[in-house]
Write an enzyme that holds these catalytic residues in place. Sequence first.
Site, short mmCIF file in Angstrom:
data_model
loop_
_atom_site.label_atom_id
_atom_site.label_comp_id
_atom_site.label_asym_id
_atom_site.label_seq_id
_atom_site.Cartn_x
_atom_site.Cartn_y
_atom_site.Cartn_z
N TYR A 321 45.94 48.07 41.37
CA TYR A 321 46.82 48.09 42.56
C TYR A 321 46.48 49.21 43.54
O TYR A 321 47.28 49.50 44.43
CB TYR A 321 48.28 48.30 42.13
CG TYR A 321 48.84 47.33 41.13
CD1 TYR A 321 48.87 45.96 41.39
CD2 TYR A 321 49.38 47.79 39.93
CE1 TYR A 321 49.42 45.08 40.48
CE2 TYR A 321 49.93 46.90 39.01
CZ TYR A 321 49.94 45.56 39.29
OH TYR A 321 50.50 44.69 38.38
N CYS A 347 32.87 51.36 31.32
CA CYS A 347 31.70 51.01 32.11
C CYS A 347 32.04 50.04 33.23
O CYS A 347 31.69 48.85 33.18
CB CYS A 347 30.60 50.47 31.20
SG CYS A 347 30.01 51.78 30.13
#
Length: 425
Positions: A321, A347
């Site tokens: 968000y 990652c």
Amino acid sequence: MTGFQHIEDNFHADGVKLTDIARDNQTPCYVYAHSLIKENFLRLKNTFDAEMPDQAPLIAYACKANSTLAILSSLAELGSGADIVSGGEMIRAIEAGIQPEKIVFSGVGKTYEEIASAIDNNIAQINIESPAEMDLISRIAADKKVKMRISFRLNPDVDAKTHSKITTGKRDSKFGIAPDVIRELYKKAADDPCLDPLGVSVHIGSQLTTIEPFREAFTLLADFVRTLQEDDGHEIQTLDLGGGIGIIYDDETLFDLTEYVHLIREIIAPLGTRIILEPGRTLLGNAGLLLSRVLYFKQSGDKNFLVVDAGMTDFMRPSLYDAIHPVVPVIQDKGATKTYDIVGPVCESSDVLAKNVVLPVELETPGSLVAFMMAGAYGSVMASLYNARALPAEIMVKDGLAREIRTRVNVRDILARENIPDWSG
Ligand SMILES: *Cc1c(COP(=O)(O)O)cnc(C)c1O
């Protein structure tokens, strides 16, 4: 001393040093202050009790914000109900001691099993989101020879003016039903011996910081309810006003809670129905933090990075968000500062927990502790196992005692549920 605060230079949760919690538990972990959950719940309840004593609403905490058993149980003790969005949350709510008559069930994709279980548990109402769902509830209730209480989730076509991923009240959103369709369904439900239509519900989105979208939605709801009452001759018993009250994460300005209550008193209370609220974030948001350790300091180009042991798998809000959460050094240091990005080990380049924060250079020392604040809602519930990481432990502090409320789920726990098949036949 309650809440989260520095005492001398040490950050505390309800009287317990975060350094002690980090010593006794593996980081990253979530830490909750019971006093803040209680304070948030009572602030909401007491404001209604003071302003609308004759029509105090049922506060049905939106479990999806944080459904850890001890959190739900703390709210149950304060008298809270629950707004659930899955059969899993129903099991959690009931297990935590929330009475079924205080449970409402929302969501667009309830399965046969979930509906059957809601009926078996005799929960307060199912907030339906489509004609097909109503048909299914009717058939299941008929099989069980009972009458099930339902409410219709109205899509008011209102823009909640919040992040696009948490707005739910626009016409083209998957949530809710258009008013003209509800009128037809209401009539059909009223004639159905297995359905007991109680009223209408509305939830236009989350993290609303301005009052106007609420005013717009409640006004539309009230007008619509008068149509159902006066033109269509239905008796409306319950109105569910959803959740959505925002909190201050960063530098937002937020309406006052009494403004919200006055709005309900002015627009909804005159309709004379029972009122239900479904607050999530506003009850839990500020009551939790994510405690994490610095692994490395790293410079790259013009950037200073603090690589910490928490990542987007523990706390997704920043990457999902673009959420901004205050970062607090657990040991206060008044020395030199620098501007850092704080990143996790996952990652993915979106694994950034905070950008451009000014912090003491002392934090560059590996093992230093930082707290990501305002992480109590939509934090631990969204944790995932990606990168074969663990689900973080959760600790609650109450009256100076720290207790683990969920143990860390690590790769060994998960491996115990996996197997390599024997293909030999
Ligand atoms: C998510 C949700 C809530 C809670 O929203 P908050 O912004 O956390 O208060 C309430 N009702 C429904 C139907 C929801 O989906």
